[in-house]
Design an enzyme around this catalytic site. Structure first.
Site, short mmCIF file in Angstrom:
data_model
loop_
_atom_site.label_atom_id
_atom_site.label_comp_id
_atom_site.label_asym_id
_atom_site.label_seq_id
_atom_site.Cartn_x
_atom_site.Cartn_y
_atom_site.Cartn_z
N ASP A 426 0.84 -1.35 0.19
CA ASP A 426 -0.19 -0.08 0.01
C ASP A 426 0.71 1.31 -0.05
O ASP A 426 0.33 2.29 -0.11
CB ASP A 426 -0.93 -0.04 1.24
N THR A 428 3.38 3.13 -2.45
CA THR A 428 4.10 2.94 -3.70
C THR A 428 5.50 3.32 -3.76
O THR A 428 6.31 2.92 -4.62
CB THR A 428 3.26 4.18 -4.79
N GLU A 544 5.72 18.37 -5.19
CA GLU A 544 5.57 19.89 -5.08
C GLU A 544 6.60 20.57 -6.10
O GLU A 544 5.86 21.63 -6.64
CB GLU A 544 5.72 20.54 -3.55
N PHE A 591 -0.17 20.57 4.74
CA PHE A 591 -0.81 19.31 4.41
C PHE A 591 -0.36 18.37 5.50
O PHE A 591 0.87 18.45 5.98
CB PHE A 591 -0.02 18.79 3.23
N ARG A 648 -0.51 10.00 -9.81
CA ARG A 648 -1.11 10.59 -8.49
C ARG A 648 -1.69 11.89 -8.78
O ARG A 648 -1.34 12.79 -9.77
CB ARG A 648 0.04 10.88 -7.62
#
Length: 717
Positions: A426, A428, A544, A591, A648
């Site tokens: 789970d 990546t 980012e 975040f 993604r």
């Protein structure tokens, strides 16, 4: 090749909201009690008070054995093997009259096998010791008085020392961040050696010590840190620093952990808090385990089986021998006279047949002992050592980027290699190299980007078909997209928006807001090469960085950040020229794994307030307002397509704020971020949740996380 000199950055107060200015309460009230009794005298490690604390040194040992423990521990490891223990028993019996052969012939093979295996273990542990010596001998700059820093080995560090760590160096111990090359004392840290994450973490010193950004400032620096005792929790730290007669609360934001690396920061100054085996990374580590492979465990089962066969052979034979011995007398004369029973006291005495049977059983065990192959262990050990040499010298396992070959620290598990067939993960990052490329996007319900992903290539190859990109003609598109992108982090191709052509699109106003959001909503820092004028970026995460690079390539170049402003060179849709625009940065809502989104609040040149947000579709679609769902259905479809292609995705949205709503939010947000309570993060999230509502959907981004070399997608048809 890059030319010129990069301009040094001296601004980063974007992160000032992380600072803690509140008083002491909740968990900080525990300082001085059980579990929170550590006292550190910064820059006074040689003082009497510091010497009475008797904290651990900074020497770290990861070896499995010591000179004193090697023999007993190694023998214990060897006799965990069933065959070795069996031959030890047989060797002991060989010294009795029961043995049909000499004791040397039984004990010598065991000594050779044990000796060879123990030598191998010793060599491998010596290699670990050499690695320990290498780590403990690393150099770091330590304050030695009068504002002078001199190189010292890691092993010599003491609690309270002031050290200076430079860019791309590892932290030698758990440090309290005092200041850095940035004016507000932030630094970027790579914690890959701790948690496997390659994303950079941001750390920030308390405001009171942020001015200590030169060697000479530490001439008269004194502070006392009271904090928690050593523990294994990487993400907690509770303490306080008494500096200039004032108390300053400390949090994990100020703690730099051993074995993490300083990145994107020229240097930092830190005070040593935990050393050696008191550091959190060593507290989390365990003693080198004794690992046994599946083949070795299977061999034990085979030995049990062979021993069972041997036991039955000896048992049946001894019963038969006892019966025959009991019936050996015939009228006072021995039937088996050729066995010379008259010279035997027990072995063939018909009057003591049960004892004769037992002795015969033991003799049979000794005689048939070679049914169990002791040489098999020796053969396997030799093969393992040779495999170890091959692994260390394998050119295909050499990593050129870091100039590191493969390093096998133990050969006990060689046979486990190559037995992995399928990995279900789970995470990546297990299979990817964490190199992101902006490849597609959906804006105003329209999909842009015709580049082909690894998943699409694998699917096309499997089905024997050609891929059709947006506006492409099959074979040409497929061949073109197999070439590598010339710009790292940007592999976007679409003639409808490239080169400023987005101004001709039907929803050019939405495209403008979309690209502007990419250029503003982030925590990246720009670096300008003074020779070429080219802007590059340093970001906490590669995705980012991919966003700001994409914005730059599409006409919105983020090039400057001050403590309160972000400057962007934007393509003006009316004049067709690039204009410099400045946005006042008011708040950053960072975040995290709970929020799954990041937002910034800005004020543009016209005085309007905007909240710009990006995050996961699972949370962003729920936050759209009634008037912000115009392109929701189309965007959802595109996001599903991007996910199927292995990309993604993030949803981009915004809202315009009025002054009253923002003022109410800012008061609560300031109160929450300045608290020092255990639920500080929860309070911040709750306040942020109040403002991140009634958003207007702009679109979605799709970023490809490149697979590691040699990993391929298995596309199910």
């Amino acid at each position: 090749m890059k030319t010129g000199r990069r301009r040094k950055l001296h601004f980063s107060k974007l992160y000032a909201f992380r600072r803690v200015r509140g008083g002491f309460k909740d968990d900080h009230s525990q300082i001085g009690g059980p579990g929170f009794s550590r006292v550190v005298y910064c820059n006074e490690s040689s003082s009497f008070e510091a010497s009475t604390r008797n904290y651990a040194g900074n020497y770290v040992r990861t070896t499995k054995y010591t000179a004193a423990s090697f023999l007993p521990k190694s023998l214990f490891e060897q006799f965990r093997r069933v065959a070795n223990f069996y031959f030890l028993v047989i060797g002991s019996l060989a010294f009795t009259p029961l043995a049909p052969y000499t004791a040397v012939s039984a004990i010598l093979p065991l000594i050779v096998v044990l000796g060879a295996t123990m030598v191998k273990e010793g060599i491998e542990d010596w290699q670990r010791k050499l690695q320990d010596i290498e780590v403990n001998s690393r150099k770091v700059k330590v304050h030695c008085g009068n504002g002078v820093f001199d190189n010292s080995e890691w092993r010599n560090l003491r609690v309270g020392d002031i050290v200076k760590v430079e860019k791309d160096e590892f932290f030698p111990a758990d440090l309290l961040l005092l200041s850095s090359s940035y004016e507000d004392a932030i630094c970027y840290v790579e914690t890959m050696n701790l948690d496997g994450e390659t994303n950079l973490k941001l750390k920030q010193a308390v405001e009171a010590s942020s001015f200590l950004n030169e060697d000479s400032n530490f001439r008269d620096f004194r502070a006392v840190v009271k904090c928690e005792d050593p523990n294994a929790n990487l993400y907690s730290f509770v303490g306080s620093m008494e500096f200039e007669e004032q108390q300053h609360p400390l949090s994990p934001q100020q703690l730099l952990l051993r074995d993490s690396k300083l990145r994107n920061t020229e240097y930092i100054y830190g005070a040593v808090i935990f050393t050696g085996h008191d550091t959190k990374v060593i507290q989390n580590s365990t003693d080198p385990p004794s690992k046994r492979s599946k083949i070795e465990r299977k061999m034990d089962k085979i030995i049990y089986l062979l021993f069972g066969i041997l036991f039955m052979m000896a048992f049946v034979g001894s019963i038969y021998f006892g019966i025959v011995t009991r019936d050996d007398l015939d009228g006072g004369r021995m039937k088996r006279w050729y066995l010379r029973p008259d010279s035997a006291k027990v072995f063939f005495d018909p009057k003591r047949a049960p004892m004769a049977a037992i002795y015969h059983f033991l003799t049979a065990l000794l005689l048939y002992s070679y049914l169990i192959p002791i040489s098999l262990y020796m053969s396997i050990e030799i093969v393992k050592v040779i495999q170890n040499i091959f692994i260390n010298q394998d050119p295909h396992m050499y990593y050129e980027e870091t100039d590191k070959p493969a390093r096998a620290r133990t050969s006990n598990l060689n046979e486990e290699l190559g037995q992995v067939d399928t990995i279900l993960s789970d995470k990546t990052g297990t299979l990817t190299c964490n190199s992101m490329e902006f490849i597609k996007c959906s804006v105003a319900g329209t999909a842009y980007g015709c580049s082909v992903t690894e998943v699409e290539k694998a699917g096309a190859k499997r089905n024997g078909s050609l891929l059709m990109g947006n506006g492409g003609d099959g074979a040409e598109d497929f061949a073109e997209n197999n070439t590598n992108s010339l710009i790292k982090g940007f592999n976007f191709k679409d003639d409808r928006v490239m080169g400023g052509k987005w101004v001709m699109e039907p929803h050019s106003d939405v495209l403008q807001k979309f690209f502007r959001l990419l250029a503003i909503c982030h925590t990246a820092l720009p670096e300008i090469d003074e020779g070429t004028g080219k802007v590059s970026y340093e970001a906490e995460s590669p995705d980012e960085a991919a966003f700001v690079i994409a914005a730059r390539e599409l006409g919105f170049e983020f090039f400057k950040r001050t403590q309160t402003n972000i400057s962007v060179n934007e393509l003006d849709p009316i004049s067709g020229k690039k204009l410099e625009r400045s946005y006042k940065l008011l708040n950053v809502l960072e975040f995290n794994s709970t929020r799954k989104r990041m937002s910034v609040i800005i004020r543009d040149e016209e005085g309007k307030l905007f909240l710009l947000s990006k995050g996961a579709d699972s949370v962003m679609f729920q936050r759209l307002g009634k008037n912000g769902r115009k392109f929701e259905e189309e965007t959802r479809g595109h996001v599903n397509e991007y996910a199927d292609a292995g990309l993604r995705t993030l949803i981009l949205a915004y809202s315009e704020l009025n002054e009253e709503r923002y003022k109410e939010f800012n008061e609560k947000f300031t109160e929450a971020k300045n608290s020092v309570s255990a639920d500080r993060e929860t309070r911040i999230d709750e306040v942020a949740d109040m403002i991140e509502k009634d958003l207007i959907l702009l679109g979605a981004t799709a970023v490809e996380d490149k697979l590691q070399h040699g990993v391929s997608w298995n596309v199910l048809g």
